[in-house]
Motif scaffolding. Sequence first.
Motif, PDB file in Angstrom:
ATOM      1  N   ARG A1153       0.834  -1.199   0.000  1.00 47.02           N
ATOM      2  CA  ARG A1153       0.000   0.000   0.000  1.00 47.02           C
ATOM      3  C   ARG A1153       0.871   1.252   0.000  1.00 47.02           C
ATOM      4  NH1 ARG A1153      -2.564  -0.260   5.027  1.00 47.02           N
ATOM      5  NH2 ARG A1153      -3.541  -2.140   4.180  1.00 47.02           N
ATOM      6  N   GLU A1154       1.935   1.251   0.832  1.00 46.80           N
ATOM      7  CA  GLU A1154       2.793   2.429   0.924  1.00 46.80           C
ATOM      8  C   GLU A1154       3.507   2.695  -0.392  1.00 46.80           C
ATOM      9  OE1 GLU A1154       6.450   4.086   3.713  1.00 46.80           O
ATOM     10  OE2 GLU A1154       4.974   2.670   4.504  1.00 46.80           O
ATOM     11  N   LYS A1155       3.974   1.646  -1.007  1.00 47.03           N
ATOM     12  CA  LYS A1155       4.662   1.816  -2.285  1.00 47.03           C
ATOM     13  C   LYS A1155       3.729   2.376  -3.352  1.00 47.03           C
ATOM     14  CE  LYS A1155       8.100  -1.841  -1.562  1.00 47.03           C
ATOM     15  NZ  LYS A1155       8.598  -3.166  -2.023  1.00 47.03           N
ATOM     16  N   GLN A1156       2.494   1.995  -3.310  1.00 44.37           N
ATOM     17  CA  GLN A1156       1.534   2.490  -4.311  1.00 44.37           C
ATOM     18  C   GLN A1156       1.072   3.919  -4.007  1.00 44.37           C
ATOM     19  OE1 GLN A1156      -1.698  -0.255  -4.845  1.00 44.37           O
ATOM     20  NE2 GLN A1156      -0.356  -1.954  -5.426  1.00 44.37           N
ATOM     21  N   LEU A1157       1.021   4.306  -2.713  1.00 45.74           N
ATOM     22  CA  LEU A1157       0.575   5.650  -2.358  1.00 45.74           C
ATOM     23  C   LEU A1157       1.610   6.712  -2.717  1.00 45.74           C
ATOM     24  CD1 LEU A1157      -1.134   5.127   1.123  1.00 45.74           C
ATOM     25  CD2 LEU A1157      -2.251   5.772  -1.015  1.00 45.74           C
ATOM     26  N   ILE A1158       2.882   6.400  -2.587  1.00 47.79           N
ATOM     27  CA  ILE A1158       3.934   7.408  -2.801  1.00 47.79           C
ATOM     28  C   ILE A1158       3.863   8.009  -4.205  1.00 47.79           C
ATOM     29  CG2 ILE A1158       6.448   7.681  -3.075  1.00 47.79           C
ATOM     30  CD1 ILE A1158       6.775   5.931  -0.577  1.00 47.79           C
ATOM     31  N   PRO A1159       3.697   7.223  -5.269  1.00 49.24           N
ATOM     32  CA  PRO A1159       3.583   7.849  -6.599  1.00 49.24           C
ATOM     33  C   PRO A1159       2.370   8.768  -6.715  1.00 49.24           C
ATOM     34  CG  PRO A1159       4.100   5.529  -6.808  1.00 49.24           C
ATOM     35  CD  PRO A1159       3.781   5.754  -5.367  1.00 49.24           C
ATOM     36  N   VAL A1160       1.300   8.427  -6.045  1.00 44.46           N
ATOM     37  CA  VAL A1160       0.116   9.282  -6.077  1.00 44.46           C
ATOM     38  C   VAL A1160       0.411  10.615  -5.420  1.00 44.46           C
ATOM     39  CG1 VAL A1160      -2.246   9.536  -5.230  1.00 44.46           C
ATOM     40  CG2 VAL A1160      -1.491   7.343  -6.131  1.00 44.46           C
ATOM     41  N   PHE A1161       1.080  10.583  -4.258  1.00 39.63           N
ATOM     42  CA  PHE A1161       1.412  11.822  -3.562  1.00 39.63           C
ATOM     43  C   PHE A1161       2.388  12.664  -4.388  1.00 39.63           C
ATOM     44  CE2 PHE A1161       0.488   9.736   0.837  1.00 39.63           C
ATOM     45  CZ  PHE A1161      -0.862   9.870   0.600  1.00 39.63           C
ATOM     46  N   ARG A1162       3.303  12.002  -5.092  1.00 35.99           N
ATOM     47  CA  ARG A1162       4.253  12.737  -5.932  1.00 35.99           C
ATOM     48  C   ARG A1162       3.533  13.462  -7.066  1.00 35.99           C
ATOM     49  NH1 ARG A1162       8.756   7.958  -6.545  1.00 35.99           N
ATOM     50  NH2 ARG A1162       9.924   8.368  -4.596  1.00 35.99           N
ATOM     51  N   ARG A1163       2.612  12.788  -7.716  1.00 37.01           N
ATOM     52  CA  ARG A1163       1.883  13.423  -8.816  1.00 37.01           C
ATOM     53  C   ARG A1163       1.125  14.652  -8.317  1.00 37.01           C
ATOM     54  NH1 ARG A1163      -1.335   8.276 -10.149  1.00 37.01           N
ATOM     55  NH2 ARG A1163      -2.809   9.736 -11.124  1.00 37.01           N
ATOM     56  N   LEU A1164       0.520  14.520  -7.152  1.00 33.83           N
ATOM     57  CA  LEU A1164      -0.236  15.644  -6.601  1.00 33.83           C
ATOM     58  C   LEU A1164       0.723  16.782  -6.227  1.00 33.83           C
ATOM     59  CD1 LEU A1164      -3.124  16.469  -5.912  1.00 33.83           C
ATOM     60  CD2 LEU A1164      -2.800  15.539  -3.640  1.00 33.83           C
ATOM     61  N   TRP A1165       1.920  16.433  -5.724  1.00 32.13           N
ATOM     62  CA  TRP A1165       2.914  17.454  -5.367  1.00 32.13           C
ATOM     63  C   TRP A1165       3.352  18.228  -6.610  1.00 32.13           C
ATOM     64  CZ3 TRP A1165       5.316  19.966  -1.512  1.00 32.13           C
ATOM     65  CH2 TRP A1165       6.520  20.594  -1.788  1.00 32.13           C
ATOM     66  N   ASP A1166       3.686  17.498  -7.636  1.00 31.70           N
ATOM     67  CA  ASP A1166       4.220  18.151  -8.829  1.00 31.70           C
ATOM     68  C   ASP A1166       3.192  19.043  -9.501  1.00 31.70           C
ATOM     69  OD1 ASP A1166       6.628  16.849  -8.417  1.00 31.70           O
ATOM     70  OD2 ASP A1166       6.142  15.186  -9.782  1.00 31.70           O
ATOM     71  N   ALA A1167       1.935  18.583  -9.562  1.00 33.69           N
ATOM     72  CA  ALA A1167       0.928  19.340 -10.310  1.00 33.69           C
ATOM     73  C   ALA A1167       0.296  20.452  -9.496  1.00 33.69           C
ATOM     74  CB  ALA A1167      -0.160  18.392 -10.822  1.00 33.69           C
TER      75      ALA A1167
END
Length: 1424
Positions: A1153-1167
């Motif tokens: 779950r943690e590995k899958q959440l991190i990319p989501v948080f990154r996308r939200l950070w960048d955009a």
Amino acid sequence: MMHTSVVQFKIYKVLDDEMETTLLEGEAQYSLAELKSANGIEQDDGFSVILPPSSVSLSVRLMPSQTEKRSDADARCLTPSADNRSETGLQDVDWGSLSDRANSLISSYRQTHRGEDIEEAIRILTAWYGGLPSDSENRAACANSLAQAFHIRLQHSNSIDDLEQAVHYWSIVLELSTSGSPHYVPLVVNLGGMLRRKFEWQGKFEDLKQAIMMYSAATSSCPPDSPYRHNLLNNYALAVLSRFEQSGDPRDLDLSIQTHQECLSLRPPGHLSRFSTLSNLAAAICVRYRHRGNVDDFTSAMAYHNEALGLCSAESPSYAIILMNIGLMLRYSFQRSGDLQDLNTAIKYYSVALTNCPDNHPTRSSLLANYAGDLNLRFMQSGDINDLDYSIELYTNSLANQSLAHAHRFSSLHGLAIALMSRFKVYGVPEDLDLAITHIVSSMALCGPSHPEHISVLMVWINCLIIRYKTRGDVADLDDAIEHSEAAICVCPRESTNYFPLLTHVNNALSARFSRRQDVLDLNRIIDYCDSALRDVPHHDISNQVFAMDRADALLQRYFHEGGVDALDHVISFYRDIMQDISRGHQAFSRVLIQLASALQARFEQSGNADDLNCAVNHYRTSCEVCPSGHDDHSAAFSGLGNALLLRYQIFGPLDDLDECLVHLAHVVEARALAPCHPEYPKGLANFAYAIFARFQNQHDLTDLDTAVNYLQVARDHPNQSERRHILTYLATALSARYNEREDIDDLQESIKLFETALPMFAPNNPQALHLRRNLARSLQKMYAKRQTIEDLNAAITHFETYLTVSPEDHPDLPLALISLASCRHMRAKAGKDDDGFQDALLLLSNASEKLPEAHSWFFLIYHLYTTIFGDYYKSTKDTLFLEKAFHYHQLASSAPGIHTWDQLTAALRWRTDANVFHHTSALEAYKTSLKLLDRHIMATPTVHGRYKALLGGILGDTPSLAADATACAISAGDLELAVELSEQGRGLLWSQMSRFRATINDLRVVDDEGRRLADEFEFLSAELGRRQSDSSSAVRTVTDALRRTQQEEEARQYRQISSQWDVVVGKIRQKEGFAYFLNPMPYKELRAAAIAGPVVIINVSVKRCDAIIITKVGPPRLIPLPDASLGGITTVSDDFRNILRNTSGVGEESVREKQLIPVFRRLWDAVLAPIVEELLTIVPKGSRIWWCPTSKLTSLPIHAVGPYRKGANNILNIYVSSYTPTLSALMRSRRRNASKVASNTPSFVSIGQSKPNSGSGEKELEAVGAELELVKSLVPSSMSYSEVSGDEGTFSGAIQALKTNSWVHLACHGKQDFVQPFDSSFALRDKPLRLSDIIQAEPENPEFAFLSACHTAVGDKNAPDEIIHLAAAMQFSGFRSVIGTIAMFSSKIDCTYAARALNKASKAVDKDQVRMDQRVVFIHIGA
């Protein structure tokens, strides 16, 4: 037709009470022909008059033979001669002693009523008589003594055997006597009385004929100075009157009165029996009055009764009879005058009479029947169900006191049937109707066609048939009723008192059949019957009023069928003439008033004269006042008032009329719901449905529309409904409207089919036909728009043109037809089928405008159509002049007067859409107008559940990002302050509206006395509205399926009344200096106070653009464009976040779950977040507190946990202490202490825990709750008081009390977000859930901080994310300044004693190997 029940009445004669030797006779009933007041379709006003026997029975002592000696000729029966004793062979018996013994026993029985005494006397006398030879000279003396003994016992036994024995022995005595005998007349008096009584009991007419023959012969031979003549005349007159009741020969009636008058002359003033003759004479004259209608007879009869009462003592057995007769005369007076006081007084007389009438009194049966009849009649006037129930009880007791062969049993059966029909009309219980028919059929069997009362009973049977038809729908019942009543008319003499009542009954049946078959010939027959009757009935006679009303009713029905304004004026004039002749207390008052109101309403629909409609409403109100529950006209009065108010609302728009109309129509449906088979049920249901449909048009709640359609379908499919054409029209209209909402072609096709089916059911120029034709044309117009089939459009145009041709020039709906035809012509022009269509459409709109008064609501339709036509002109010509005209009319439509806010709102949204399409400069103004109207529209709904539905179904369903788009539009226009204001105004709308009723106005109190008064009024009304806005329907469903409709409508009406009063008070407050912006949307200069403790970041996500606006406590807002963000991209991130949590929720999947959440948080950070944080770092340093105010799908994401998640880079959790706020005003409220609350000196902390919620919650046991509460307790500082509510005490009431009385709260239990009804989101407790709407109402005394250790407490509603409806927001709204909640599920615990910074530190400090990322980020801090 009128609605009044048949009532039966009986008059008794008094008993002669002139001397000790006069023995009272038994009961005799005499039914009179019924005089009808014809007061209703289903009732018969006839009654029976029963004249009781007061036959005189003389104790006659027949002389023995010359050789017999008597010791006391006046005290004992004479014994046989010595010769006779020797002949019997009983020489040793001392017959003289036994005779003395028998006389002594009889005397003792008269005093003590000991049964053994009379039994022994009869045994002695029977033995004596049995021992006599057939030719004994003492045979007559012994037989007479035996007859006397049996007669004496009869007075207490009421035994037919005793009666027959008395007749037997007196017949023997009479056979042994001659007409010249001095004992002949007394014997005839006694035997005749017994024969007449036997007739009354057994119904054998031969007994009565024999009595009359004896009386007639004795009268001729009796000398004028005979001491027995007055008794003979008394009984003769009674017997002849009995024969009149059987044969109807008027000569018998006259003979009876003449004979009574002669008897009265022989009983001058001072005579002991004068009172009985007075009463008997009054009764006979009363019979003649009932048959011939001579008012002088009524007056003299009443005078004789009163004189009789003055002469009779209360102890006399005749006292009850006279009281009863006077009561009946008062009832007749009521029939003539309609004065209810006469009827009330009559009933008082009956009550006193019954008190003075013992169970064995010979008149008790008829007294019970008369009393019952008047109670039933009063029930029909007042509607008191207790009167009706007591009436049925008395009738039943009356029948129990009668033998099956009783001559007048038919009369009691008749009355009981009528009372049962009355009760059936109240409750609709089929058994009452069936039993009534059974009784009336039995009554008819007892009085065949030759019986004088046959027609009276027949009329009740006709009423039963009409009621059964209306209940079960078999039109054959009506045909039978009409056939039998018209056959009876043919054989009934016109001079008969039954003739005109019979006409009213056939009128009733014909009227009912017309309602079913719509054959106008039935109405014409009614009018012919009434015209014929009115020529012969005197103007002052009540029957004249009845036929006048029947005629007016038929004319009104014919108008509704055929139309014709002149006919309607004539009907109104007719009703007003009738009103001049009757008083408010008259039994027909309500019926005439209701019909007059109906006619005035119909004329309003023709002429548009508001005075007619207002007068109709007032008449209906008056009729409701005089028709309490249970009254025959109760439903008609309230239905009429409801429908008239609905019409006035539809034409003139006062919302109070709609609210009140729903209350009255719901009341009618509720009253009929106990009997869904009731003939009036489908009509009431249809009326109520149409009113609900009208509310849908105002509030646009699709549930109302579906409810209306469902009710109308039930009404249409009802097996027994006579208003099919109207119900079809209503249903077609509602289906057409539903098509507008859902575009289900099946709804539109069925609508057209129903319109086309109903149209031929109306006469061409009928007003309803005009409405129907116009609506059919509009449905065809919609069908063209859907299918683009020119035949549909041409058919619509044809119907509109026909409407304009048939409709009167001054018809109030004419402008609406012109507008609709203009729309069709425009559509045909667009299709290229009508070159002149555009100009024709504009000309039609101009004509419609000229016909409308200033500020009429239909200008909205004209403005709307102008926008369409000029927009199309612009598209074809590119002439900007037409475009500017189009937007000019857009603005006019959105502010058109006299229309519903929903219509204004939809106009504003169309304006916004076109402004975006054409890139018009008015777009921003369109958004501002839309948001203002949205707030006003939602505010009109009384409950938070209803507001949510209205918001989601009406606006967010089509425009989910209205506030965000408005904000984006303002940003594009360069007005950032306006952008902040619009964002605030359009989000969290439901919370914002509720907060208006909780505003703190203590500053107002200190201004002056008026300010203090206004503050008090405001808080009171706010509390009332706050109390009412919480929807309790879910709780009620645990007891009943739904709230009673009447209660719902009444609550909605009261809500709007209070809301209106609240608006007035707020307006007055705004007039006070310094309060001009009180409760108005706050300007930016006030909103920026939300950033007093740190910057607030609004992240606006719109389909147009995405931006962040940073608000600080000083300076202008700062804009951070987010070019890499989009609504679609953020929606994808939100969906991915939810899916990851859902798909990796198993034990052991934490790392995945943690590995899958991190990319989501990154996308939200960048955009989204990186540019914002970069700007924030120029405003406040790291470690500062900031508040996030996200919109759209961002509300469901943990912004505080977002970051690059790259080595050496800081995530937001490591940069700032994050809190959230739904809106700026919510944050400002959370910082504001309520000064009216007194803070506790010692903060109190409570832990609320529940590991085992109620079984209905479906939740599993939470094993760690106990340990969590222990940990919390150990962490609470000693400076705070601590308490705990858990286990069996962890109930709904326990939790509510804890929330109210503690400032710090830790809540550990299951949490549930309800995605269907967000305000039903809840915490699971031991007995029942603690709902979000319950928390709103809790009103804690000194709330500070709440930690919600439960799942889904800050998830929000995915369908309306900008409304931020979740449990944590509810806690904040209820007053808690700081709240920590969860945006997902979690399974562990965390230390939580320091709000936002504590949460931040805890999130960073926990062992990341022990508490995984998803468990760290689910907690968010909301508030100050």
